[in-house]
Design a protein around this motif. Structure first.
Motif, PDB file in Angstrom:
ATOM      1  N   UNK A 284      29.623  23.021  26.728  1.00 32.23           N
ATOM      2  CA  UNK A 284      30.121  22.868  25.360  1.00 32.23           C
ATOM      3  C   UNK A 284      31.517  23.470  25.226  1.00 32.23           C
ATOM      4  N   UNK A 287      34.057  21.228  26.840  1.00 29.09           N
ATOM      5  CA  UNK A 287      34.287  19.953  26.160  1.00 29.09           C
ATOM      6  C   UNK A 287      34.886  20.159  24.771  1.00 29.09           C
ATOM      7  N   UNK A 288      34.227  20.975  23.947  1.00 28.29           N
ATOM      8  CA  UNK A 288      34.640  21.042  22.551  1.00 28.29           C
ATOM      9  C   UNK A 288      35.420  22.307  22.219  1.00 28.29           C
ATOM     10  N   UNK A 293      37.738  17.219  28.547  1.00 26.11           N
ATOM     11  CA  UNK A 293      36.666  16.225  28.548  1.00 26.11           C
ATOM     12  C   UNK A 293      36.336  15.740  29.958  1.00 26.11           C
TER      13      UNK A 293
ATOM     14  N   UNK B 132      28.869  13.289  25.981  1.00 31.01           N
ATOM     15  CA  UNK B 132      30.336  13.338  25.912  1.00 31.01           C
ATOM     16  C   UNK B 132      30.927  11.927  25.817  1.00 31.01           C
ATOM     17  N   UNK B 135      30.321  10.593  22.419  1.00 26.45           N
ATOM     18  CA  UNK B 135      31.216  11.259  21.464  1.00 26.45           C
ATOM     19  C   UNK B 135      32.608  10.634  21.514  1.00 26.45           C
ATOM     20  N   UNK B 136      33.088  10.361  22.724  1.00 25.36           N
ATOM     21  CA  UNK B 136      34.412   9.747  22.860  1.00 25.36           C
ATOM     22  C   UNK B 136      34.413   8.359  22.224  1.00 25.36           C
ATOM     23  N   UNK B 219      22.944  20.270  17.304  1.00 27.43           N
ATOM     24  CA  UNK B 219      24.062  19.930  18.181  1.00 27.43           C
ATOM     25  C   UNK B 219      24.841  18.717  17.675  1.00 27.43           C
ATOM     26  N   UNK B 223      28.755  18.453  16.142  1.00 28.12           N
ATOM     27  CA  UNK B 223      29.827  17.743  16.814  1.00 28.12           C
ATOM     28  C   UNK B 223      30.428  16.656  15.933  1.00 28.12           C
TER      29      UNK B 223
END
Lengths: 327, 294
Positions: A284, A287-288, A293, B132, B135-136, B219, B223
């Motif tokens: 996490x 990534x954030x 990424x 991920x 999310x992108x 989570x 995000x």
């Protein structure tokens, strides 16, 4: 030898209706014309289509894209830059100090948590299996904490672990023990997370209970007649019969701890001194937090492979030493 | 001789059962007492919170804490957002999964079993490997700070729910469906008129599982939902915790508003507790199904 004929007779009668149903199905299938069958196939594909599309859009596609992204350097502002295996090299060479550390934390957590889940789960399941009145009440009582939102549970346990006014240290002081600082102590923060995880024992307990109830009663009776004592029955009948369940719980625990995030994020944010820096927390943050990424995608793929490896062990090796019913 | 033997067996079962009760109660303490501790803290005044030894039954209980806590942050808004991100996706989880499950359970089409085994594999796959990239994707679609990342994927069905519903359908007798088919009913008619009504308990199970997963999720909302007016209850609770205790996690915190934090925690956990109490058998049964099939 004497049991055998009885046994097969039992199976024969049980199977018969199923067999006739199959014959019936086959006949009706033959009767159906080709166009009807084609229409059924089209309807079938059409009805399954949502999931198949969803699989391509939200599972297969992202997985492949993630593999590509794992080979790039990418901050989501400038376009991704291809770096090949550099991300993986950075990970395994130890350039990323937190990679091995987070794997270490995660495994230490599993090594404490999984055995406790199995042992405590087995004790609770055995007690619940004693056919005493009020079993349902006790089962619900033990299961209840498992359904609490993790965020609520994190708030609750932060308060319970409070060194000066928390419930746990108050309880320990009644026993004459001076409790540690728990979440603020680098030595005790991870054990504290393990204790918290014991509150989520409900599913393990239920599966063990179901496993106990599936042990054929004849086995117990036969071994009692043969003069086996309690320990021998436990050792040679109960444990082998429960081994698939135990194995399943261990695998679930490994899986779960590699995906442990919310409680660590909220209660300690990985600290103190990285004592609770779980793998997911690292991912996490990459990534954030740092918006790396590409590197985070590589971490996600490694996590994926670790879990797949354990699942492979579960399915392959499990067959060697785990007792399984042949049905 | 035989009388004595019987009596001793009776005595033995009596003792072992009593022992079981005692153990069940002792082991139960760490499972229940922390929950009661939260509830008790929620009913205290600020000055009663940091007292040693703790006060268990605050007198008088401060029921006003719940209202006061609710107004510390816009929890009404958070509740609406939680309801949106829970119940709209739940419709997809339940009904789309049922449609797909019917295809796997009852209809014959080439490649069906292969596709189903892929579904089984996705069921045990960790979600993070797709998180991920998804999310992108969603951020490229400008779906950040909208509810679409929660709603849209749900309407493609969930692997685990499809699996559960298929298992249930396989155990349904197919005589009614056959009869309806002979009478010339279409698959859609059969599914809506005959299968769906029979699926009641299975649909309830999926609805409960879906509710628990989505209501408790932290989570994904963290995000995807950054704007304050979009936050869900779980985000609101976490936000309130960090506000009430100071940043840097919960360790060693002392806070003037801890009783309010516990009050809001109680309120947010309450729906889950009520659903659990009302539908216990679903939890127990389906944990077992999912466990043994893996």
């Amino acid at each position: 030898m004497t049991i055998e004929p009885k046994h097969t007779a039992g199976i024969g009668t049980a199977v018969q209706p199923k067999a006739t149903a199959q014959v019936r199905k086959r006949r009706s299938g033959k009767r159906r014309s080709g166009s009807l069958r084609r229409r059924e196939a089209w309807t079938g594909v059409l009805m399954a289509l949502p999931w198949m599309l969803g699989f391509l859009l939200f599972t297969a596609g992202p997985m492949l894209f993630g593999l590509y992204a794992g080979m790039t350097r990418w901050d989501m502002i400038s376009p991704p830059r291809w770096v090949g295996f550099q991300n993986f090299i950075r990970m395994f060479s130890g350039d990323d100090r937190h990679f091995y550390r987070s794997i270490g934390v995660t495994f230490r957590y599993v090594l404490m948590s999984a055995p406790l889940h199995v042992v405590l789960g087995f004790i609770l399941a055995s007690l619940l299996n004693m056919k005493i009145t009020g079993t349902n009440f006790f089962r619900s009582m033990y299961y209840l904490p498992s359904i609490l939102p993790v965020v609520a549970s994190a708030v609750m346990w932060s308060w319970v672990f409070n060194p000066d006014f928390g419930l746990l240290n108050h309880g320990l002081s009644m026993l004459g023990i001076r409790g540690p600082g728990w979440l603020s102590s680098p030595d005790w923060a991870l054990p504290a997370m393990v204790i918290m995880n014991l509150h989520y024992i409900g599913p393990s307990m239920i599966i063990l209970l179901a496993g106990l109830q599936r042990v054929p009663q004849e086995l117990y009776e036969a071994s009692q007649l043969d003069g086996a004592n309690r320990w021998q029955i436990l050792r040679h009948i109960t444990f082998p019969m429960l081994s698939p369940v135990v194995f399943f719980i261990i695998i679930t625990n490994i899986n779960g701890s590699f995906q442990t995030f919310t409680q660590a994020f909220l209660m300690t944010n990985g600290g103190p001194r990285y004592a609770t820096y779980f793998y997911m927390l690292h991912l996490y943050n990459e990534a954030w937090g740092a918006f790396r990424m590409g590197y985070a995608s590589a971490l996600a793929w490694v996590l994926f492979l670790i879990i797949v490896a354990f699942l492979a062990i579960h399915f392959r090796l499990g067959k060697l030493w785990v007792y399984q019913e042949s049905d | 001789m035989t009388f004595n033997w019987r009596q001793s067996v009776k005595l033995q079962t009596f003792f072992s059962k009593s022992l079981a009760y005692v153990l069940l109660f002792i082991f139960g303490i760490p499972f229940i007492v922390p929950l009661l501790f939260v509830l008790s803290t929620a009913l205290k005044t600020a000055s009663q919170v940091y007292v040693n030894p703790p006060i268990w039954v605050p007198n008088p209980p401060q029921f006003g804490n719940f209202i006061q806590a609710w107004n510390v942050a816009p929890f009404g808004r958070f509740l609406v957002n939680s309801l949106i991100t829970t119940f709209i996706p739940m419709i997809g989880d339940v009904f789309v999964s049922a449609i797909v499950a019917y295809s796997f359970a009852r209809l014959r089409w080439p490649g069906r079993d292969a596709v189903f085994s892929v579904l089984l594999v996705t069921m045990i796959m960790p979600g993070i490997v797709t998180f991920i990239p998804t999310f992108i994707l969603f951020s490229r679609l400008n779906w950040i700070n909208t509810f679409l990342p929660f709603i849209v994927p749900a309407f493609f069905g969930g692997a685990f729910y499809i699996f559960l519903l298929r298992q249930f359908m396989l155990n349904l007798p197919d005589g009614l469906e056959e009869a309806a088919r002979i009478d010339g009913a279409s698959t859609a008619q059969i599914f809506i008129r005959i299968v769906l009504p029979l699926l009641g308990p299975a649909l309830a199970t999926v609805a409960i599982f879906s509710f628990m997963a989505r209501w408790n999720d932290f989570f994904a909302p963290m995000i995807y939902l950054h704007r304050p007016h979009l936050k869900t209850l779980m985000l609101g609770l976490a936000f309130f915790e960090s506000m009430a205790t100071g940043t840097g996690g919960g360790y060693g915190f002392l806070s003037a508003r801890l009783h309010l934090l516990m009050a809001i925690t109680t309120l947010i956990a309450l729906p889950c507790v009520l659903i659990f109490v009302a539908f216990q058998k679903y939890f127990v049964r389906d944990v077992i199904t999912s466990g043994f099939k893996l």
